[in-house]
Scaffold this motif. Structure first.
Motif, PDB file in Angstrom:
ATOM      1  N   GLY A  54       3.874  -0.329  -7.855  1.00  0.00           N
ATOM      2  CA  GLY A  54       3.327   1.138  -7.793  1.00  0.00           C
ATOM      3  C   GLY A  54       1.928   1.232  -8.678  1.00  0.00           C
ATOM      4  N   THR A  55       1.590   0.584  -9.383  1.00  0.00           N
ATOM      5  CA  THR A  55       0.524   0.939 -10.432  1.00  0.00           C
ATOM      6  C   THR A  55      -0.730  -0.068 -10.120  1.00  0.00           C
ATOM      7  N   GLU A  56      -0.485  -1.057  -9.192  1.00  0.00           N
ATOM      8  CA  GLU A  56      -1.238  -2.261  -8.718  1.00  0.00           C
ATOM      9  C   GLU A  56      -1.794  -2.160  -7.556  1.00  0.00           C
ATOM     10  N   TYR A  72      -6.012  -4.304  -6.506  1.00  0.00           N
ATOM     11  CA  TYR A  72      -6.977  -3.016  -6.442  1.00  0.00           C
ATOM     12  C   TYR A  72      -8.152  -3.412  -5.392  1.00  0.00           C
ATOM     13  N   ARG A  73      -8.884  -4.465  -5.536  1.00  0.00           N
ATOM     14  CA  ARG A  73     -10.096  -4.840  -4.896  1.00  0.00           C
ATOM     15  C   ARG A  73      -9.862  -5.839  -3.907  1.00  0.00           C
ATOM     16  N   VAL A  74     -10.581  -6.108  -2.721  1.00  0.00           N
ATOM     17  CA  VAL A  74     -10.718  -7.319  -2.192  1.00  0.00           C
ATOM     18  C   VAL A  74     -12.081  -7.497  -1.998  1.00  0.00           C
ATOM     19  N   ASP A  75     -12.282  -8.819  -2.582  1.00  0.00           N
ATOM     20  CA  ASP A  75     -13.701  -9.527  -2.389  1.00  0.00           C
ATOM     21  C   ASP A  75     -13.855 -10.233  -1.217  1.00  0.00           C
ATOM     22  N   PRO A  76     -14.917  -9.778  -0.223  1.00  0.00           N
ATOM     23  CA  PRO A  76     -14.983 -10.368   0.991  1.00  0.00           C
ATOM     24  C   PRO A  76     -15.184 -11.727   1.005  1.00  0.00           C
ATOM     25  N   ILE A  77     -16.165 -12.308   0.189  1.00  0.00           N
ATOM     26  CA  ILE A  77     -16.690 -13.584  -0.018  1.00  0.00           C
ATOM     27  C   ILE A  77     -15.299 -14.329  -0.674  1.00  0.00           C
ATOM     28  N   GLU A  78     -14.753 -14.050  -1.554  1.00  0.00           N
ATOM     29  CA  GLU A  78     -13.476 -14.670  -2.126  1.00  0.00           C
ATOM     30  C   GLU A  78     -12.165 -14.678  -1.160  1.00  0.00           C
ATOM     31  N   LEU A  79     -12.185 -13.690  -0.146  1.00  0.00           N
ATOM     32  CA  LEU A  79     -11.301 -13.778   0.897  1.00  0.00           C
ATOM     33  C   LEU A  79     -11.515 -14.837   1.920  1.00  0.00           C
ATOM     34  N   SER A 129       0.965  -1.205  -0.004  1.00  0.00           N
ATOM     35  CA  SER A 129       0.120   0.095  -0.045  1.00  0.00           C
ATOM     36  C   SER A 129       0.822   1.249   0.187  1.00  0.00           C
ATOM     37  N   ARG A 130       0.403   2.214  -0.157  1.00  0.00           N
ATOM     38  CA  ARG A 130       1.058   3.658   0.130  1.00  0.00           C
ATOM     39  C   ARG A 130      -0.080   4.484   0.845  1.00  0.00           C
ATOM     40  N   PRO A 131       0.414   5.605   1.537  1.00  0.00           N
ATOM     41  CA  PRO A 131      -0.591   6.716   2.256  1.00  0.00           C
ATOM     42  C   PRO A 131      -1.288   7.362   0.888  1.00  0.00           C
ATOM     43  N   GLY A 132      -2.694   7.581   1.517  1.00  0.00           N
ATOM     44  CA  GLY A 132      -3.448   8.385   0.351  1.00  0.00           C
ATOM     45  C   GLY A 132      -3.950   7.469  -0.402  1.00  0.00           C
ATOM     46  N   CYS A 133      -3.936   6.236  -0.483  1.00  0.00           N
ATOM     47  CA  CYS A 133      -4.533   5.428  -1.337  1.00  0.00           C
ATOM     48  C   CYS A 133      -5.954   4.809  -1.266  1.00  0.00           C
ATOM     49  N   HIS A 134      -7.072   5.432  -1.703  1.00  0.00           N
ATOM     50  CA  HIS A 134      -8.328   5.260  -1.182  1.00  0.00           C
ATOM     51  C   HIS A 134      -8.816   3.471  -1.502  1.00  0.00           C
ATOM     52  N   LEU A 135      -8.209   2.990  -2.462  1.00  0.00           N
ATOM     53  CA  LEU A 135      -8.537   1.601  -2.807  1.00  0.00           C
ATOM     54  C   LEU A 135      -7.840   0.902  -1.737  1.00  0.00           C
ATOM     55  N   CYS A 136      -6.742   1.390  -1.158  1.00  0.00           N
ATOM     56  CA  CYS A 136      -6.092   0.608   0.056  1.00  0.00           C
ATOM     57  C   CYS A 136      -6.810   0.679   1.297  1.00  0.00           C
ATOM     58  N   ASP A 137      -7.334   1.951   1.282  1.00  0.00           N
ATOM     59  CA  ASP A 137      -8.490   2.005   2.429  1.00  0.00           C
ATOM     60  C   ASP A 137      -9.484   1.113   2.480  1.00  0.00           C
ATOM     61  N   GLU A 138     -10.189   1.071   1.094  1.00  0.00           N
ATOM     62  CA  GLU A 138     -11.135   0.080   1.022  1.00  0.00           C
ATOM     63  C   GLU A 138     -10.725  -1.271   1.188  1.00  0.00           C
TER      64      GLU A 138
END
Length: 77
Positions: free
Chosen positions: A44-46, A60-67, A3-12
């Motif tokens: 960096g781009t992923e 990019y995104r974490v699907d809770p069911i798949e996790l 991750s990196r600071p300020g990443c909204h997808l990381c927060d999600e």
């Protein structure tokens, strides 16, 4: 999670992982790629990139069911 600071997808992604972690006991670490040029170049781009036991599981995104499915498979071994 890479991750990196300020990443909204990381927060999600972190929110999803935090919710799933209430039902499954696992260690979770956030690695700031901005502090490591090699990781920044690789991811960096992923971001976010989530690895489970050293294997890339999500980007990019974490699907809770798949996790949960992935965690169930690990626990059933």
């Amino acid at each position: 999670m890479y991750s990196r600071p300020g990443c909204h997808l990381c927060d999600e992604a972190r929110d999803v992982i935090d919710r799933v972690q209430t039902r499954y006991a696992f260690d979770f670490e956030v690695v700031n790629i901005a502090e490591n040029p090699e990781l920044e170049s690789r991811y960096g781009t992923e971001i976010p990139v989530i690895h489970i036991n050293g294997n890339k599981a999500f980007k990019y995104r974490v699907d809770p069911i798949e996790l949960e499915r992935k965690l169930e498979r690990l626990w059933s071994r």
